[in-house]
Design a protein around this motif. Structure first.
Motif, PDB file in Angstrom:
ATOM      1  N   ALA A   1      24.850 -21.703   9.131  1.00 22.22           N
ATOM      2  CA  ALA A   1      24.948 -20.368   9.571  1.00 22.22           C
ATOM      3  C   ALA A   1      23.814 -19.550   9.723  1.00 22.22           C
ATOM      4  O   ALA A   1      23.667 -18.777  10.781  1.00 22.22           O
ATOM      5  CB  ALA A   1      26.244 -19.760   8.580  1.00 22.22           C
ATOM      6  N   PRO A   2      22.915 -19.615   8.577  1.00 21.71           N
ATOM      7  CA  PRO A   2      21.442 -18.802   8.917  1.00 21.71           C
ATOM      8  C   PRO A   2      20.869 -19.171  10.143  1.00 21.71           C
ATOM      9  O   PRO A   2      20.236 -18.089  10.740  1.00 21.71           O
ATOM     10  CB  PRO A   2      21.016 -19.018   7.461  1.00 21.71           C
ATOM     11  N   VAL A   3      20.581 -20.501  10.252  1.00 21.05           N
ATOM     12  CA  VAL A   3      19.809 -21.071  11.566  1.00 21.05           C
ATOM     13  C   VAL A   3      20.576 -20.619  12.755  1.00 21.05           C
ATOM     14  O   VAL A   3      19.749 -20.052  13.529  1.00 21.05           O
ATOM     15  CB  VAL A   3      19.667 -22.549  11.284  1.00 21.05           C
ATOM     16  N   THR A   4      21.852 -20.646  12.711  1.00 12.89           N
ATOM     17  CA  THR A   4      22.547 -20.113  13.831  1.00 12.89           C
ATOM     18  C   THR A   4      22.460 -18.670  14.218  1.00 12.89           C
ATOM     19  O   THR A   4      22.220 -18.525  15.454  1.00 12.89           O
ATOM     20  CB  THR A   4      24.182 -20.477  13.856  1.00 12.89           C
ATOM     21  N   LEU A   5      22.115 -17.926  13.136  1.00 11.73           N
ATOM     22  CA  LEU A   5      22.067 -16.520  13.399  1.00 11.73           C
ATOM     23  C   LEU A   5      20.958 -16.265  13.971  1.00 11.73           C
ATOM     24  O   LEU A   5      20.722 -15.383  15.093  1.00 11.73           O
ATOM     25  CB  LEU A   5      22.332 -15.676  11.984  1.00 11.73           C
ATOM     26  N   PHE A   6      19.904 -16.984  13.590  1.00 13.41           N
ATOM     27  CA  PHE A   6      18.382 -16.918  13.995  1.00 13.41           C
ATOM     28  C   PHE A   6      18.486 -17.113  15.642  1.00 13.41           C
ATOM     29  O   PHE A   6      17.734 -16.543  16.310  1.00 13.41           O
ATOM     30  CB  PHE A   6      17.635 -17.407  13.292  1.00 13.41           C
ATOM     31  N   VAL A   7      18.948 -18.532  15.767  1.00 18.03           N
ATOM     32  CA  VAL A   7      19.045 -19.057  17.005  1.00 18.03           C
ATOM     33  C   VAL A   7      19.596 -18.078  18.093  1.00 18.03           C
ATOM     34  O   VAL A   7      19.148 -17.932  19.070  1.00 18.03           O
ATOM     35  CB  VAL A   7      19.368 -20.353  17.288  1.00 18.03           C
ATOM     36  N   PHE A   8      20.714 -17.658  17.593  1.00 19.05           N
ATOM     37  CA  PHE A   8      21.616 -16.831  18.693  1.00 19.05           C
ATOM     38  C   PHE A   8      20.814 -15.419  18.750  1.00 19.05           C
ATOM     39  O   PHE A   8      20.748 -15.109  19.840  1.00 19.05           O
ATOM     40  CB  PHE A   8      23.016 -16.348  17.916  1.00 19.05           C
TER      41      PHE A   8
ATOM     42  N   PRO B   1      25.576 -19.897  25.383  1.00 15.74           N
ATOM     43  CA  PRO B   1      26.314 -20.900  24.805  1.00 15.74           C
ATOM     44  C   PRO B   1      25.558 -22.332  25.022  1.00 15.74           C
ATOM     45  O   PRO B   1      25.765 -23.364  24.301  1.00 15.74           O
ATOM     46  CB  PRO B   1      27.526 -20.760  25.386  1.00 15.74           C
ATOM     47  N   LEU B   2      25.052 -22.285  26.369  1.00 17.40           N
ATOM     48  CA  LEU B   2      24.627 -23.727  26.734  1.00 17.40           C
ATOM     49  C   LEU B   2      23.260 -24.074  25.930  1.00 17.40           C
ATOM     50  O   LEU B   2      23.271 -25.073  25.458  1.00 17.40           O
ATOM     51  CB  LEU B   2      24.274 -23.891  28.336  1.00 17.40           C
ATOM     52  N   LEU B   3      22.519 -23.069  25.597  1.00 15.35           N
ATOM     53  CA  LEU B   3      21.369 -23.326  24.843  1.00 15.35           C
ATOM     54  C   LEU B   3      21.533 -23.487  23.489  1.00 15.35           C
ATOM     55  O   LEU B   3      20.963 -24.506  22.741  1.00 15.35           O
ATOM     56  CB  LEU B   3      20.384 -22.239  25.106  1.00 15.35           C
ATOM     57  N   ILE B   4      22.757 -22.948  22.888  1.00 15.87           N
ATOM     58  CA  ILE B   4      22.926 -23.207  21.565  1.00 15.87           C
ATOM     59  C   ILE B   4      23.772 -24.471  21.433  1.00 15.87           C
ATOM     60  O   ILE B   4      23.484 -25.377  20.755  1.00 15.87           O
ATOM     61  CB  ILE B   4      23.840 -21.801  20.834  1.00 15.87           C
ATOM     62  N   GLY B   5      24.896 -24.739  22.031  1.00 17.80           N
ATOM     63  CA  GLY B   5      25.652 -25.831  22.087  1.00 17.80           C
ATOM     64  C   GLY B   5      24.936 -27.051  22.312  1.00 17.80           C
ATOM     65  O   GLY B   5      25.005 -28.130  21.377  1.00 17.80           O
ATOM     66  N   THR B   6      24.169 -26.945  23.208  1.00 20.35           N
ATOM     67  CA  THR B   6      23.308 -28.341  23.557  1.00 20.35           C
ATOM     68  C   THR B   6      22.214 -28.955  22.520  1.00 20.35           C
ATOM     69  O   THR B   6      22.070 -29.517  22.263  1.00 20.35           O
ATOM     70  CB  THR B   6      22.675 -28.154  25.148  1.00 20.35           C
ATOM     71  N   SER B   7      21.593 -27.567  22.182  1.00 23.49           N
ATOM     72  CA  SER B   7      20.401 -27.833  20.973  1.00 23.49           C
ATOM     73  C   SER B   7      21.201 -28.372  19.907  1.00 23.49           C
ATOM     74  O   SER B   7      20.525 -29.249  19.205  1.00 23.49           O
ATOM     75  CB  SER B   7      19.621 -26.502  20.944  1.00 23.49           C
ATOM     76  N   LEU B   8      22.233 -27.878  19.612  1.00 28.60           N
ATOM     77  CA  LEU B   8      22.862 -28.240  18.314  1.00 28.60           C
ATOM     78  C   LEU B   8      23.511 -29.784  18.416  1.00 28.60           C
ATOM     79  O   LEU B   8      23.321 -30.574  17.491  1.00 28.60           O
ATOM     80  CB  LEU B   8      24.004 -27.275  17.870  1.00 28.60           C
ATOM     81  N   GLY B   9      23.934 -30.084  19.625  1.00 31.07           N
ATOM     82  CA  GLY B   9      24.174 -31.539  19.982  1.00 31.07           C
ATOM     83  C   GLY B   9      23.189 -32.454  19.788  1.00 31.07           C
ATOM     84  O   GLY B   9      23.208 -33.639  19.128  1.00 31.07           O
ATOM     85  N   LEU B  10      22.009 -32.093  20.617  1.00 30.69           N
ATOM     86  CA  LEU B  10      21.010 -32.892  20.459  1.00 30.69           C
ATOM     87  C   LEU B  10      20.327 -33.298  19.019  1.00 30.69           C
ATOM     88  O   LEU B  10      19.957 -34.193  18.586  1.00 30.69           O
ATOM     89  CB  LEU B  10      19.803 -32.330  21.478  1.00 30.69           C
ATOM     90  N   ALA B  11      20.409 -32.178  18.079  1.00 31.00           N
ATOM     91  CA  ALA B  11      19.912 -32.168  16.858  1.00 31.00           C
ATOM     92  C   ALA B  11      20.753 -32.895  16.039  1.00 31.00           C
ATOM     93  O   ALA B  11      20.191 -33.736  15.192  1.00 31.00           O
ATOM     94  CB  ALA B  11      19.730 -30.559  16.172  1.00 31.00           C
ATOM     95  N   LEU B  12      22.164 -33.074  16.086  1.00 28.98           N
ATOM     96  CA  LEU B  12      22.886 -33.739  15.452  1.00 28.98           C
ATOM     97  C   LEU B  12      22.744 -35.431  15.788  1.00 28.98           C
ATOM     98  O   LEU B  12      22.655 -36.219  14.953  1.00 28.98           O
ATOM     99  CB  LEU B  12      24.562 -33.539  15.538  1.00 28.98           C
ATOM    100  N   LEU B  13      22.262 -35.534  17.037  1.00 34.56           N
ATOM    101  CA  LEU B  13      22.332 -36.974  17.205  1.00 34.56           C
ATOM    102  C   LEU B  13      20.881 -37.438  16.949  1.00 34.56           C
ATOM    103  O   LEU B  13      20.544 -38.643  16.656  1.00 34.56           O
ATOM    104  CB  LEU B  13      22.390 -37.132  18.976  1.00 34.56           C
ATOM    105  N   LEU B  14      19.619 -36.590  16.906  1.00 38.02           N
ATOM    106  CA  LEU B  14      18.303 -37.167  16.784  1.00 38.02           C
ATOM    107  C   LEU B  14      18.054 -36.918  15.072  1.00 38.02           C
ATOM    108  O   LEU B  14      17.049 -37.269  14.861  1.00 38.02           O
ATOM    109  CB  LEU B  14      17.347 -36.126  17.441  1.00 38.02           C
ATOM    110  N   HIS B  15      19.045 -36.180  14.706  1.00 39.37           N
ATOM    111  CA  HIS B  15      18.881 -36.285  12.806  1.00 39.37           C
ATOM    112  C   HIS B  15      19.294 -37.591  12.454  1.00 39.37           C
ATOM    113  O   HIS B  15      18.910 -38.042  11.323  1.00 39.37           O
ATOM    114  CB  HIS B  15      19.738 -35.259  12.559  1.00 39.37           C
ATOM    115  N   ARG B  16      20.258 -38.453  13.170  1.00 38.90           N
ATOM    116  CA  ARG B  16      20.487 -39.852  12.738  1.00 38.90           C
ATOM    117  C   ARG B  16      19.248 -40.597  12.652  1.00 38.90           C
ATOM    118  O   ARG B  16      18.363 -40.513  13.449  1.00 38.90           O
ATOM    119  CB  ARG B  16      21.637 -40.257  13.285  1.00 38.90           C
ATOM    120  N   PRO B  17      19.217 -41.605  11.819  1.00 39.36           N
ATOM    121  CA  PRO B  17      18.133 -42.671  11.824  1.00 39.36           C
ATOM    122  C   PRO B  17      18.398 -43.602  12.945  1.00 39.36           C
ATOM    123  O   PRO B  17      18.648 -45.098  12.700  1.00 39.36           O
ATOM    124  CB  PRO B  17      18.283 -43.378  10.391  1.00 39.36           C
ATOM    125  N   ILE B  18      17.946 -43.503  14.386  1.00 42.18           N
ATOM    126  CA  ILE B  18      18.106 -44.220  15.366  1.00 42.18           C
ATOM    127  C   ILE B  18      16.695 -44.621  15.916  1.00 42.18           C
ATOM    128  O   ILE B  18      15.760 -43.855  15.389  1.00 42.18           O
ATOM    129  CB  ILE B  18      18.954 -43.471  16.514  1.00 42.18           C
TER     130      ILE B  18
END
Length: 317
Positions: free
Chosen positions: A234-241, A104-121
């Motif tokens: 969902a497909p990416v999450t399946l593969f990551v999980f 859960p840590l690896l999936i949740g944290t990586s998704l959170g970072l991806a959402l942050l770094l997907h923005r044009p910052i």
């Protein structure tokens, strides 16, 4: 006298040539597969078959005879009185605990970072590189680094606790329970960049028109994530999980380098104990039986993962 049509005799030969050409083209794909098939037989099928053979014999490298014992070593793993059963299932419990906490840590944290770094910052590419770079380190380098970070006496974490916070140092590496902290934290820091990259690729494939339509309807950021981002990922999450669970089950290097399986075998992983049984105790038959049982557990768990996650991805009940 029979009459023959010009060119009639050449037709059978031409037909045979065409059939021969079709047959040759049908065999061509299998010829390309031969190198892979040869490597698969040598490095997968043969080792698995040989390991199964070893697990059913009393295998001693110095003995002249290796008698057949059938399923004796498998039965030992289910006999609570044998040390193999006690240590093996203890290592399975440790591996299961690590998987339950780290995934859960690896999936949740990586998704959170991806959402942050997907923005044009500003500096987005730099921060992506920072989070991805630890993944290129070997497990030995990562283990030494985090063992030093959480050392009982000279570790950076305890130095911050004593010098800056005025607190007593904690014996992370020699206390059951606390010994998991550097292992789990180090693993998340080490491997989070790979999952983050997969999520970034998935986010990049989501059309912005969905979000524009949602904004017109007055959707909140949480609603857009819940009804657009998460379902389409969902497909990416399946593969990551699945890949993260399998990698967590194969825990070995982190516990070996950081804690050496201690204290009191409280962090010893299954693969670490199988290695110890084979190469330290010279019990190759017992280790082979453990490896096959562990592999069976992983296959069953992976099958269930695919069934559950694929059903959720299709939206079935």
């Amino acid at each position: 006298m029979s009459l023959s049509v010009p060119g009639e005799a050449a037709r059978p030969r031409e037909a045979r040539r065409r059939r021969g050409g079709r047959e040759g083209s049908a065999l061509t794909p299998y010829l390309y597969l031969l190198p892979f098939l040869a490597l698969f037989l040598v490095f997968v099928v043969y080792p698995v078959g040989y390991g199964l053979f070893v697990s059913m014999h009393r295998w001693d490298l110095l003995a002249e005879t290796r008698p057949f014992v059938g399923l004796e070593y498998y039965r030992n793993l289910f006999d609570p009185e044998t040390p193999q059963s006690q240590f093996f299932w203890n290592s399975m419990k440790n591996t299961g605990f690590f998987t339950l906490v780290s995934v859960p840590l690896l999936i949740g944290t990586s998704l959170g970072l991806a959402l942050l770094l997907h923005r044009p910052i500003f500096g987005r590419a730099f921060f992506r590189s920072v989070f991805f770079l630890p993944g290129i380190l070997t497990v030995s380098v990562m283990g030494i680094l985090w063992r030093w970070m959480f050392d009982n006496q000279i570790g950076l974490v305890n130095a911050v606790r004593t010098d800056l916070l005025g607190m007593q140092p904690l014996p992370f590496l020699s206390t059951e329970g606390l010994a998991w902290v550097p292992i789990i934290v180090g693993t998340v820091w080490w491997t989070i960049g790979f999952n983050m990259t997969l999520y970034l690729a998935g986010l990049g494939n989501i059309s912005q028109s969905y979000y524009e339509a949602a904004e017109i309807d007055g959707a909140t950021p949480w609603a857009k994530f819940r009804f657009i981002t998460w379902p389409l990922l969902a497909p990416v999450t399946l593969f990551v999980f699945v890949t993260t669970v399998l990698a967590s089950f194969q825990l070995f290097g982190q516990t070996l380098v950081i804690t050496a399986g201690g204290p009191n075998r409280s962090t010893q992983s299954t693969i670490q104990y199988i290695t110890e049984e084979a190469f330290s105790n010279n019990q190759f038959s017992s280790a082979s039986a453990m490896a096959f049982l562990f592999g069976l557990v992983m296959l069953i768990f992976t099958y269930l993962q695919f069934r559950i996650m694929a059903r959720d991805a299709r939206g079935e009940n």
